[in-house]
Scaffold this active site. Sequence first.
Site, short mmCIF file in Angstrom:
data_model
loop_
_atom_site.label_atom_id
_atom_site.label_comp_id
_atom_site.label_asym_id
_atom_site.label_seq_id
_atom_site.Cartn_x
_atom_site.Cartn_y
_atom_site.Cartn_z
N ASP A 129 0.86 -1.18 0.00
CA ASP A 129 0.00 0.00 0.00
C ASP A 129 0.91 1.24 0.00
OD1 ASP A 129 1.02 0.16 2.54
OD2 ASP A 129 -0.89 -0.08 3.57
N ASP B 117 -2.12 8.64 -1.79
CA ASP B 117 -3.39 9.37 -1.84
C ASP B 117 -3.63 10.08 -0.51
OD1 ASP B 117 -3.51 6.81 -0.65
OD2 ASP B 117 -5.69 6.85 -0.67
N ASP C 104 -8.16 -6.75 0.82
CA ASP C 104 -7.21 -7.04 1.89
C ASP C 104 -7.88 -6.61 3.19
OD1 ASP C 104 -6.65 -3.99 1.40
OD2 ASP C 104 -5.71 -4.45 3.32
N CYS D 241 -15.03 -26.80 6.03
CA CYS D 241 -13.73 -26.25 5.63
C CYS D 241 -12.68 -27.34 5.42
CB CYS D 241 -13.27 -25.26 6.69
SG CYS D 241 -11.70 -24.48 6.32
N CYS E 97 -9.29 -26.69 5.55
CA CYS E 97 -7.99 -26.17 5.97
C CYS E 97 -7.27 -27.12 6.93
CB CYS E 97 -8.13 -24.79 6.62
SG CYS E 97 -8.56 -24.82 8.37
N CYS F 108 -8.98 -27.42 10.36
CA CYS F 108 -10.26 -28.13 10.37
C CYS F 108 -10.12 -29.61 10.04
CB CYS F 108 -11.25 -27.46 9.43
SG CYS F 108 -11.75 -25.84 10.03
N HIS G 291 -7.36 -20.99 9.64
CA HIS G 291 -8.74 -21.26 9.25
C HIS G 291 -9.42 -20.03 8.65
CE1 HIS G 291 -12.90 -22.26 9.08
NE2 HIS G 291 -13.14 -21.19 9.81
ZN LIG Z 1 -10.79 -24.38 8.49
#
Ligand SMILES: [Zn+2]
Length: 348
Positions: free
Chosen positions: A60, A114, A241, A280, A282, A285, A311
């Site tokens: 940024d 900016d 983001d 999920c 991930c 999980c 997660h």
């Molecule tokens: Zn997860």
Amino acid sequence: MPVGTLGTVKAVSPDELRDLGANMVLGNTYHLFLRPGSDRVERLGGLHSFMRWDGPLLTDSGGFQVFSLAAIREIHEEGVVFRSHIDGSSHEFTPERVMEIQRELGADVAMAFDHCPPGDCERSEIVEANERTLRWLERCRRRFGELEQRDGRTDQAMFPVLQGGTHVDLRRQHVRQFKELGDWVGWGIGGLSVGEKKSGMLDVLEALHGEIPTDRPRYLMGVGYPCDLIEAVSRGCDMFDCVAPTRNARHGTAWTASEGQVNLKGARFRDDTDPIDPDCDCYACTRFDRAYVRHLVAAGELLGMRLVSIHNLRFLVRLGELAREHILLGDFPSWSRDWLERYHGTGV
Ligand SMILES: [Zn+2]
């Protein structure tokens, strides 16, 4: 984009980011400039090498932090004078300097400097900030071109940042002024999610939809939560983001498809043998149950923060993947409506 404020997405390694499907990471110019210093990062081979992230990297402009974090500041046409929130030392960001810093960091996408006014300010202040942002954009572009020539490299992209608060007419005018300046490879939408009403943000995105070229990535800065992401994708946004996935995780808050936002510190999870989110895929999980994660989080264990961070990041990345899938299938409107209904149904 997971947010890697100081050259690290808090508590998550680059390999884990890759495994959870993140394909771009954000670094903060303001923070990295102050610590460890963008010149040092450059000497050490640039931010990709420094943090061992070989995927795309966006930085940024530092504008948002300078206007919101830095304690004492003076805004003038040349730039912004501010004091470091770490040691009080005085620094100046100008459009030119900010382009140089992002070049030192070695970002793939650099954002133009900016003027981001507070969310609750008067229209006249926003008009002034828009005009300054436009003049600063010209200076950013000039310096950006000089740096490309100096280095003989054109592998960095620069996005302008639109401002205008929730004033739809000022937003439209800003896009048109930016278009008159040139053809941009992507567009940043700033100044939203800074405390305004949700409907104000959505109205702006709606209005910008017909103005920003549809074949260029549109980056909604600092957003957001799962439902914001879906609402913004429906209005043409492509990139996001937000620190929420990792910040919430450190407080034990997780997003789930079926129960919305849950705080894993709750006593009701003490004997719960389900994963954080049964839908999920991930690492957290597929390996651990809520009872264990709840125990870690309640005891303040680092692994608990790491698992919930992984997660939450996967939850948002996967939401992006699903949205893309349904856009390609052609049923995004009905899919997103059902998704939002289900998510809101959880009381979020
Ligand atoms: Zn997860």
